[in-house]
Write a protein that holds these residues in place. Structure first.
Motif, PDB file in Angstrom:
ATOM      1  N   SER A 195      -1.068   9.319   3.641  1.00 40.80           N
ATOM      2  CA  SER A 195      -0.889  10.015   2.354  1.00 40.80           C
ATOM      3  C   SER A 195      -2.143   9.823   1.489  1.00 40.80           C
ATOM      4  O   SER A 195      -2.892   8.858   1.664  1.00 40.80           O
ATOM      5  CB  SER A 195       0.325   9.446   1.616  1.00 40.80           C
ATOM      6  OG  SER A 195       0.008   8.159   1.123  1.00 40.80           O
ATOM      7  N   VAL A 196      -2.339  10.743   0.557  1.00 39.32           N
ATOM      8  CA  VAL A 196      -3.506  10.681  -0.340  1.00 39.32           C
ATOM      9  C   VAL A 196      -3.561   9.320  -1.037  1.00 39.32           C
ATOM     10  O   VAL A 196      -4.622   8.697  -1.143  1.00 39.32           O
ATOM     11  CB  VAL A 196      -3.440  11.824  -1.377  1.00 39.32           C
ATOM     12  CG1 VAL A 196      -4.507  11.657  -2.454  1.00 39.32           C
ATOM     13  CG2 VAL A 196      -3.601  13.164  -0.703  1.00 39.32           C
ATOM     14  N   ASP A 197      -2.399   8.832  -1.495  1.00 35.21           N
ATOM     15  CA  ASP A 197      -2.371   7.557  -2.224  1.00 35.21           C
ATOM     16  C   ASP A 197      -2.781   6.388  -1.337  1.00 35.21           C
ATOM     17  O   ASP A 197      -3.488   5.486  -1.762  1.00 35.21           O
ATOM     18  CB  ASP A 197      -0.978   7.296  -2.806  1.00 35.21           C
ATOM     19  CG  ASP A 197      -0.713   8.215  -3.988  1.00 35.21           C
ATOM     20  OD1 ASP A 197      -1.673   8.856  -4.459  1.00 35.21           O
ATOM     21  OD2 ASP A 197       0.459   8.310  -4.418  1.00 35.21           O
ATOM     22  N   ARG A 198      -2.312   6.409  -0.104  1.00 30.08           N
ATOM     23  CA  ARG A 198      -2.669   5.309   0.809  1.00 30.08           C
ATOM     24  C   ARG A 198      -4.153   5.326   1.128  1.00 30.08           C
ATOM     25  O   ARG A 198      -4.797   4.288   1.183  1.00 30.08           O
ATOM     26  CB  ARG A 198      -1.859   5.393   2.100  1.00 30.08           C
ATOM     27  CG  ARG A 198      -0.421   4.985   1.899  1.00 30.08           C
ATOM     28  CD  ARG A 198       0.271   4.906   3.223  1.00 30.08           C
ATOM     29  NE  ARG A 198      -0.193   3.729   3.965  1.00 30.08           N
ATOM     30  CZ  ARG A 198       0.617   2.908   4.600  1.00 30.08           C
ATOM     31  NH1 ARG A 198       1.914   3.113   4.562  1.00 30.08           N
ATOM     32  NH2 ARG A 198       0.135   1.887   5.266  1.00 30.08           N
ATOM     33  N   VAL A 199      -4.687   6.517   1.328  1.00 24.64           N
ATOM     34  CA  VAL A 199      -6.126   6.611   1.621  1.00 24.64           C
ATOM     35  C   VAL A 199      -6.922   6.129   0.399  1.00 24.64           C
ATOM     36  O   VAL A 199      -7.858   5.346   0.533  1.00 24.64           O
ATOM     37  CB  VAL A 199      -6.538   8.053   2.030  1.00 24.64           C
ATOM     38  CG1 VAL A 199      -8.044   8.152   2.241  1.00 24.64           C
ATOM     39  CG2 VAL A 199      -5.812   8.474   3.306  1.00 24.64           C
ATOM     40  N   SER A 200      -6.502   6.553  -0.803  1.00 24.80           N
ATOM     41  CA  SER A 200      -7.201   6.125  -2.030  1.00 24.80           C
ATOM     42  C   SER A 200      -7.196   4.612  -2.155  1.00 24.80           C
ATOM     43  O   SER A 200      -8.210   3.999  -2.518  1.00 24.80           O
ATOM     44  CB  SER A 200      -6.516   6.655  -3.287  1.00 24.80           C
ATOM     45  OG  SER A 200      -6.605   8.020  -3.334  1.00 24.80           O
ATOM     46  N   ALA A 201      -6.030   4.016  -1.866  1.00 27.02           N
ATOM     47  CA  ALA A 201      -5.915   2.558  -1.999  1.00 27.02           C
ATOM     48  C   ALA A 201      -6.852   1.868  -1.008  1.00 27.02           C
ATOM     49  O   ALA A 201      -7.523   0.884  -1.332  1.00 27.02           O
ATOM     50  CB  ALA A 201      -4.466   2.134  -1.755  1.00 27.02           C
ATOM     51  N   ARG A 202      -6.922   2.420   0.193  1.00 33.86           N
ATOM     52  CA  ARG A 202      -7.782   1.828   1.233  1.00 33.86           C
ATOM     53  C   ARG A 202      -9.267   1.976   0.845  1.00 33.86           C
ATOM     54  O   ARG A 202     -10.056   1.047   1.000  1.00 33.86           O
ATOM     55  CB  ARG A 202      -7.483   2.530   2.559  1.00 33.86           C
ATOM     56  CG  ARG A 202      -8.162   1.963   3.734  1.00 33.86           C
ATOM     57  CD  ARG A 202      -7.605   0.595   4.143  1.00 33.86           C
ATOM     58  NE  ARG A 202      -8.548  -0.080   5.013  1.00 33.86           N
ATOM     59  CZ  ARG A 202      -9.219  -1.184   4.713  1.00 33.86           C
ATOM     60  NH1 ARG A 202      -9.030  -1.816   3.583  1.00 33.86           N
ATOM     61  NH2 ARG A 202     -10.080  -1.700   5.565  1.00 33.86           N
TER      62      ARG A 202
END
Ligand code: TMP
Length: 215
Positions: A195-202
């Motif tokens: 998800s966009v949020d998971r990629v951003s967090a990573r």
């Protein structure tokens, strides 16, 4: 070299969400009190944006030879580095660039088939001494990238390079993975299918850890 800022590039095959992720990272860095300059290739200067139109939408009205294509990408880069990136780094800004020299190695080298040493030499000529401190490779399977592109293409439809065959894009992806293995200190590979949020967090974790930031 009086360089004080950091230079981070985002790379990857089509449809990996680079533009969204780069904006999210810019916001977080600004929240950390840093000056951020967000730019892209091809483009980012008046000259580069004109050349982008030629490269992406056949504005000149004639087929572009692969050699010409390669040199136009390098011309955009030479202009961007000297007019925008280097001055920003010198004044202490963090520069985030949506594609950079690794794109030419992946697309014109691995996918079009120009010899890799030639492309690397052209890249060095265009970049001069300005090299990325960190490169984030947003990696995802070609089919998934194509599905995402179809979902977002408006009336304009896919551009000249997006219209290339699946095999071309497979070579792009494989090329990037080879580059990431060749320069493991500079590259971080992030799976872009999440998800966009998971990629951003990573992305944030990687940048924070690499440069010792808080948050
Ligand atoms: P983008 O806006 O999706 O990043 O579009 C840039 C397109 O240009 C993309 O298809 C990749 C391609 N490209 C190259 O082939 N070589 C290069 O050196 C660069 C910077 C981009």
């Amino acid at each position: 070299m009086t360089r004080r800022g950091k230079f981070i590039t985002f790379e990857g095959p089509e449809g990996g969400g680079k533009s969204t992720q780069i904006r999210h990272l810019a916001r977080r860095l600004e929240q950390a009190g840093l000056e951020v300059l967000l730019t892209r290739e091809p483009g980012g200067t008046a000259t580069g944006e004109l050349v982008r139109e030629i490269l992406q939408h056949d504005r000149a009205g004639e087929p572009i030879c692969p050699e010409t294509e390669t040199l136009l990408f390098e011309a955009c880069r030479a202009q961007l580095v000297r007019r925008v990136i280097r001055p920003a780094l010198d004044r202490g800004a963090w520069v985030l660039c949506d594609r950079f020299a690794d794109s030419t190695t992946a697309y014109q080298g691995f996918a079009r088939g120009f010899p890799i040493p030639t492309v690397l030499a052209l890249n060095r000529f265009a970049m001069g001494v300005t090299r990325p401190d960190l490169t984030i490779l947003l990696d995802l399977p070609v089919r998934a990238g194509m599905r995402r592109l179809k979902g977002r293409s408006g009336e304009a439809g896919p551009d000249r390079i997006e219209r290339e065959a699946t095999a071309f894009h497979e070579r792009v992806r494989r090329g990037y993975r080879i580059l990431a293995r060749r320069w493991p200190k500079r590259f971080r590979v992030i799976r872009a299918g999440q998800s966009v949020d998971r990629v951003s967090a990573r992305v944030w974790e990687v940048v924070r850890d690499e440069f010792g930031l808080q948050g």
